[in-house]
Enzyme design. Structure first.
Site, PDB file in Angstrom:
ATOM      1  CD  GLU A  68     -43.011 -70.142  -3.694  1.00  0.00           C
ATOM      2  OE1 GLU A  68     -42.831 -70.466  -4.898  1.00  0.00           O
ATOM      3  OE2 GLU A  68     -43.511 -69.055  -3.353  1.00  0.00           O
ATOM      4  N   PRO A 271     -38.884 -62.962 -18.908  1.00  0.00           N
ATOM      5  CG  PRO A 271     -40.718 -63.079 -20.344  1.00  0.00           C
ATOM      6  CD  PRO A 271     -39.229 -63.156 -20.325  1.00  0.00           C
ATOM      7  NE  ARG A 272     -42.077 -65.474 -10.697  1.00  0.00           N
ATOM      8  CZ  ARG A 272     -41.503 -66.448  -9.995  1.00  0.00           C
ATOM      9  NH1 ARG A 272     -40.328 -66.910 -10.368  1.00  0.00           N
ATOM     10  NH2 ARG A 272     -42.094 -66.947  -8.925  1.00  0.00           N
ATOM     11  N   GLY A 313     -38.075 -73.557 -17.073  1.00  0.00           N
ATOM     12  CA  GLY A 313     -37.034 -74.440 -16.569  1.00  0.00           C
ATOM     13  C   GLY A 313     -35.664 -74.229 -17.179  1.00  0.00           C
ATOM     14  CD  GLU A 314     -34.457 -74.117 -22.209  1.00  0.00           C
ATOM     15  OE1 GLU A 314     -33.824 -75.056 -22.721  1.00  0.00           O
ATOM     16  OE2 GLU A 314     -34.927 -73.157 -22.863  1.00  0.00           O
ATOM     17  CG  ASN A 338     -33.973 -66.816  -4.989  1.00  0.00           C
ATOM     18  OD1 ASN A 338     -33.155 -66.284  -4.267  1.00  0.00           O
ATOM     19  ND2 ASN A 338     -33.959 -68.101  -5.259  1.00  0.00           N
ATOM     20  N   PRO A 339     -32.449 -63.652  -5.753  1.00  0.00           N
ATOM     21  CG  PRO A 339     -31.121 -62.399  -4.245  1.00  0.00           C
ATOM     22  CD  PRO A 339     -32.484 -63.088  -4.377  1.00  0.00           C
ATOM     23  CG  LEU A 340     -30.388 -66.861  -2.836  1.00  0.00           C
ATOM     24  CD1 LEU A 340     -31.069 -67.820  -1.874  1.00  0.00           C
ATOM     25  CD2 LEU A 340     -29.101 -66.315  -2.226  1.00  0.00           C
ATOM     26  CD  GLU A 341     -31.669 -70.601 -11.136  1.00  0.00           C
ATOM     27  OE1 GLU A 341     -31.482 -71.346 -12.115  1.00  0.00           O
ATOM     28  OE2 GLU A 341     -32.814 -70.331 -10.693  1.00  0.00           O
TER      29      GLU A 341
END
Length: 440
Positions: A68, A271-272, A313-314, A338-341
């Site tokens: 977000e 991992p998330r 951030g990587e 999210n699959p967009l990245e």
């Protein structure tokens, strides 16, 4: 349930939270001990500010977590260019790090106050925002009611309503309407989300698309990427990213299956929640796998089975190592990630069947041929093996995914149009107060 009863329940909720306020110290202390709170700034969770309010118009933007936060950066950049002050709140330590990385000291960052009346009131008394913008699915009753009582316009952007949340609110229509009527505008991600917000009493509702499509992806550390690619060489690589508990074990089992056909294969697991990496490394090592962690600077060797991406951030770095990415919280857990990245960065996207929270994005990717869903670890292993062995299909999926992303773009401009009636008066006010004198 009548409207009167709904309002009575919400009022009771507000004051029950106020009564419980003295008891939350233990909860915050527990979160600090788990690394989920910033010890030095935990007072911000009680609404106590760590900075002064700047003069002039101020917009409060809230983004719960990393995704977000990244999604609202474009909006914030626009507001800053217009001379509007921003206080950005987030709910996690990792999202605070992302905010600092992307926006620096151009915004005031605070941790979001607990949704309890004393904390929210203290926060609002100090910052006195002219507008509140919440991202995605952040529906906090006390915060919404306190803003409404102060007549502060509040807008939900990139609005998303999961199946579970919608069913829960739909069973309490008077309650949802008494809450959602406080929103001055909802800018929803998809037509499905928009219709759900309308049914729950939100007015007006417009549809913008997903702000996450319009983000500018930061470049990866070029030196680190080159070193890692040199270490990997010609090995086959696939990645399991944004994984939740249980999915890392599945990824390790898939690695073993693939190793029978591709003895030199490397699996990247991100991992998330990176704080789980140490336990995961120990678990994998106990099963005979050679594991290195990115955070420790351990080099990838020829016998390395798994690279654990345990840094913040990587994600772009890890995705640039492969052309095949499984996106987690879709085989274990619910809702997907999210699959967009991954699609933007040139990977063929795989996911489990539980992707309800990103339904529209997956539908568009699947329709174009940029993503495939799998039922279980056997099907995942088969899909990865197929894509490794079929260059044409893999590259076709990558191209299709990038086309789908391009077709979904434009959410930022549509969101800015929806926000114009709220932002323009603040721009005028800012210019007048700065002595510019031109109120255009």
């Amino acid at each position: 349930m009548s409207e009167r009863w709904a309002r009575a329940i919400l009022t009771t909720y507000r004051w029950a939270g106020a009564a419980a306020y003295p008891l939350v110290g233990g909860y915050i202390a527990w979160r600090v001990s788990k690394g989920k709170e910033d010890r030095a700034r935990r007072h911000e969770r009680y609404g106590r500010p760590s900075q002064k309010r700047p003069p002039g118009p101020l917009v409060w933007v809230h983004a719960a977590s990393v995704g977000e936060t990244i999604a609202v950066v474009g909006l914030i950049e626009h507001f800053l260019a217009s001379g509007i002050n921003i206080v950005l709140t987030t709910g996690t330590v990792t999202s605070a790090s992302v905010a600092a990385e992307r926006l620096g000291d151009r915004v005031i960052h605070q941790y979001v106050p607990l949704d309890l009346k004393p904390a929210v009131s203290r926060f609002l008394n100090h910052w006195s925002p002219d507008l509140a913008i919440m991202a995605e699915s952040e529906i906090w009753p006390v915060t919404i009611l306190e803003l409404g009582a102060r007549r502060v316009p509040q807008v939900l952007v990139n609005g998303r309503m999961s199946d579970r949340s919608f069913e829960r609110w739909r069973k309490r229509p008077f309650l949802s309407e008494a809450l959602f009527e406080n929103l001055a505008h909802v800018v929803a991600q998809s037509e499905v989300d928009g219709e759900r917000f309308r049914k729950l009493g939100a007015r007006p509702v417009t549809v913008s698309g997903n702000l996450k499509v319009d983000i500018t992806l930061p470049p990866a550390d070029g030196g680190a990427l080159a070193r890692m690619k040199d270490a990997i060489g010609e090995r086959k690589v696939w990645a399991a990213v944004s994984t939740h508990e249980g999915e890392e074990k599945i990824a390790a089992e898939v690695h073993r299956m693939l190793r029978r056909r591709h003895p030199d294969i490397l699996t990247v697991i991100v991992p998330r929640h990176p704080d789980r990496a140490a336990a995961l490394k120990a678990e994998f090592a106990a099963d005979g796998l050679d594991v290195v962690c990115r955070s420790g600077g351990e080099p990838i060797g020829p016998r390395t089975d798994i690279l654990l991406g345990d840094t913040i951030g990587e994600m772009g770095l890890y995705l640039r190592l492969t052309e095949i990415a499984f996106v987690g919280r879709s085989l274990m857990g619910e809702g997907g990630q999210n699959p967009l990245e991954p699609a933007m960065l040139g990977t063929a996207v795989l996911a489990g069947l539980n992707v309800q929270n990103f339904r529209d994005a997956y539908r568009r990717l699947i329709d174009r041929g940029g993503a495939r869903l799998v039922r279980d670890k056997q099907m995942l292993a088969g899909a990865v093996n197929f894509l490794i062995n079929n260059d044409d299909m893999r590259h076709s999926m990558i191209a299709a995914g990038q086309t789908a992303v391009e077709e979904m773009s434009g959410a930022l401009s549509r969101t800015l149009i929806a926000l114009e009636p709220f932002i323009h008066p603040l721009i005028v006010k800012s210019r007048l107060q700065s002595g510019n004198g031109r109120a255009a």
